[in-house]
Design a protein around this motif. Sequence first.
Motif, PDB file in Angstrom:
ATOM      1  N   GLY A  34       0.802  -1.350  -0.182  1.00  0.00           N
ATOM      2  CA  GLY A  34      -0.258   0.039  -0.231  1.00  0.00           C
ATOM      3  C   GLY A  34       0.942   1.425   0.002  1.00  0.00           C
ATOM      4  N   TRP A  35       0.156   2.300   0.427  1.00  0.00           N
ATOM      5  CA  TRP A  35       1.109   3.615   0.456  1.00  0.00           C
ATOM      6  C   TRP A  35       2.062   3.435   1.533  1.00  0.00           C
ATOM      7  CZ3 TRP A  35       0.413   6.715  -3.374  1.00  0.00           C
ATOM      8  CH2 TRP A  35      -0.876   6.711  -4.085  1.00  0.00           C
ATOM      9  N   THR A  36       3.412   3.741   0.784  1.00  0.00           N
ATOM     10  CA  THR A  36       4.602   3.666   1.610  1.00  0.00           C
ATOM     11  C   THR A  36       5.565   4.775   1.461  1.00  0.00           C
ATOM     12  OG1 THR A  36       4.446   1.317   1.415  1.00  0.00           O
ATOM     13  CG2 THR A  36       6.566   2.049   2.162  1.00  0.00           C
ATOM     14  N   ARG A  37       5.955   5.433   2.567  1.00  0.00           N
ATOM     15  CA  ARG A  37       6.883   6.482   2.350  1.00  0.00           C
ATOM     16  C   ARG A  37       8.060   6.131   1.680  1.00  0.00           C
ATOM     17  NH1 ARG A  37       5.094  10.759   5.581  1.00  0.00           N
ATOM     18  NH2 ARG A  37       3.227  10.340   6.755  1.00  0.00           N
ATOM     19  N   THR A  38       8.242   6.694   0.591  1.00  0.00           N
ATOM     20  CA  THR A  38       9.466   6.443  -0.196  1.00  0.00           C
ATOM     21  C   THR A  38      10.188   7.524  -0.796  1.00  0.00           C
ATOM     22  OG1 THR A  38       8.887   5.751  -2.310  1.00  0.00           O
ATOM     23  CG2 THR A  38       8.799   4.026  -0.523  1.00  0.00           C
ATOM     24  N   GLY A  39      11.423   7.653  -1.179  1.00  0.00           N
ATOM     25  CA  GLY A  39      11.766   8.683  -2.071  1.00  0.00           C
ATOM     26  C   GLY A  39      11.000   9.137  -3.424  1.00  0.00           C
ATOM     27  N   MET A  40      10.495   7.664  -4.115  1.00  0.00           N
ATOM     28  CA  MET A  40       9.798   8.069  -5.082  1.00  0.00           C
ATOM     29  C   MET A  40       8.418   8.962  -4.927  1.00  0.00           C
ATOM     30  SD  MET A  40       9.152   5.285  -7.967  1.00  0.00           S
ATOM     31  CE  MET A  40       7.658   4.518  -7.382  1.00  0.00           C
ATOM     32  N   ASN A  41       7.909   8.996  -3.936  1.00  0.00           N
ATOM     33  CA  ASN A  41       6.596   9.732  -3.853  1.00  0.00           C
ATOM     34  C   ASN A  41       6.702  10.852  -2.631  1.00  0.00           C
ATOM     35  OD1 ASN A  41       6.431   8.507  -1.227  1.00  0.00           O
ATOM     36  ND2 ASN A  41       5.643   6.706  -1.934  1.00  0.00           N
ATOM     37  N   ASP A  65       6.959  14.073  -3.290  1.00  0.00           N
ATOM     38  CA  ASP A  65       5.894  15.075  -3.757  1.00  0.00           C
ATOM     39  C   ASP A  65       4.575  14.640  -3.292  1.00  0.00           C
ATOM     40  OD1 ASP A  65       6.058  12.716  -5.410  1.00  0.00           O
ATOM     41  OD2 ASP A  65       5.264  13.824  -7.098  1.00  0.00           O
ATOM     42  N   LEU A  66       3.991  13.641  -3.270  1.00  0.00           N
ATOM     43  CA  LEU A  66       2.911  13.108  -2.577  1.00  0.00           C
ATOM     44  C   LEU A  66       2.675  13.335  -1.141  1.00  0.00           C
ATOM     45  CD1 LEU A  66       1.875   9.988  -4.886  1.00  0.00           C
ATOM     46  CD2 LEU A  66       1.275  12.353  -5.343  1.00  0.00           C
ATOM     47  N   GLN A  67       3.649  13.010  -0.693  1.00  0.00           N
ATOM     48  CA  GLN A  67       3.742  13.191   0.966  1.00  0.00           C
ATOM     49  C   GLN A  67       3.764  14.716   1.313  1.00  0.00           C
ATOM     50  OE1 GLN A  67       6.881  10.782   2.886  1.00  0.00           O
ATOM     51  NE2 GLN A  67       7.158   9.691   1.127  1.00  0.00           N
ATOM     52  N   ALA A  68       4.226  15.615   0.449  1.00  0.00           N
ATOM     53  CA  ALA A  68       4.085  16.985   0.549  1.00  0.00           C
ATOM     54  C   ALA A  68       2.679  17.606   0.373  1.00  0.00           C
ATOM     55  CB  ALA A  68       5.050  17.770  -0.004  1.00  0.00           C
ATOM     56  N   ASN A  69       1.971  16.854  -0.286  1.00  0.00           N
ATOM     57  CA  ASN A  69       0.492  17.276  -0.609  1.00  0.00           C
ATOM     58  C   ASN A  69      -0.642  16.883   0.334  1.00  0.00           C
ATOM     59  OD1 ASN A  69      -2.123  17.438  -1.770  1.00  0.00           O
ATOM     60  ND2 ASN A  69      -1.321  17.089  -4.008  1.00  0.00           N
ATOM     61  N   GLU A  70      -0.911  18.085   1.081  1.00  0.00           N
ATOM     62  CA  GLU A  70      -1.585  17.730   2.374  1.00  0.00           C
ATOM     63  C   GLU A  70      -3.204  17.136   1.737  1.00  0.00           C
ATOM     64  OE1 GLU A  70      -3.733  20.387   5.776  1.00  0.00           O
ATOM     65  OE2 GLU A  70      -2.200  21.245   4.706  1.00  0.00           O
ATOM     66  N   ALA A  71      -3.628  17.619   0.897  1.00  0.00           N
ATOM     67  CA  ALA A  71      -4.933  17.080   0.361  1.00  0.00           C
ATOM     68  C   ALA A  71      -4.979  15.513  -0.092  1.00  0.00           C
ATOM     69  CB  ALA A  71      -5.403  17.910  -0.732  1.00  0.00           C
TER      70      ALA A  71
END
Length: 251
Positions: free
Chosen positions: A187-194, A196-202
């Motif tokens: 599932g959604w996992t904190r990685t270097g590839m995403n 930008d998504l982690q920085a998107n609050e919405a």
Amino acid sequence: MRSLTGLTAVVTGGNGGLGLGLAVGIAKAGGNVAIWARNAERNAAAVEEISRHGGKAIAIAGDVSDEADIEAAMKQTVAELGPLGCFVANAGIHAATPLIDTSLDEWRRVLAVNLDGGFLCTREAARQFVSQGQGGSIIVVSSTIVRYGAAGNAAYAASKCGLAGLGRTLAVELARHRVRCNILIPGWTRTGMNVDLQANEAFMKATTSRTPVRRWADPEEFHEVAAFLADPKLTFHTGNEVFVDGGYTIF
């Protein structure tokens, strides 16, 4: 933790993110790990991290979409670490582009790494396993995108769905050689590839609210999963889609 002492594993794209989490999990269980990835600096850092957990670790720089690189990497891995016991086809790239703006070059670039690379790597692993005659385990890393649609991800979705089909086929075709193949679907996992998504609050709010455990995973949470799927004692476990997604795909 399971014991993988003496087992040799390959993790493609294992120099960071989820791949590194899987590699460390195998090492913590006693396995030796070869990282196949392109970035030499990140490879060196990954080897240092993996080595701290006990098993021997090496890194081989190469491109998973290059047939010659894959053949050479397998020869070097077996020469340095011994017979192959587990192969993790994890390497992948992502491109978020609306379908109408996706060029054929971009489509082919994503599929070359994710799907062609998955094919070349698992074919080489299968050849090695059959030649050794001792069985083994293949882990194909797909994505929850096999269960839902995601705007702007046509190439990525096609590649990950293709990998799931490849994994199921390998499970059937290689069973007579005592080679298992399972498909890991994180599932959604904190990685270097995403990042930008982690920085998107919405976006974070939308995805965490849809995940029953109400958070994203960290790569470290895949340590035990890797050891489980690599374990040669699980001789009857093959062809399974293993969802580790905090309940995302059932909610």
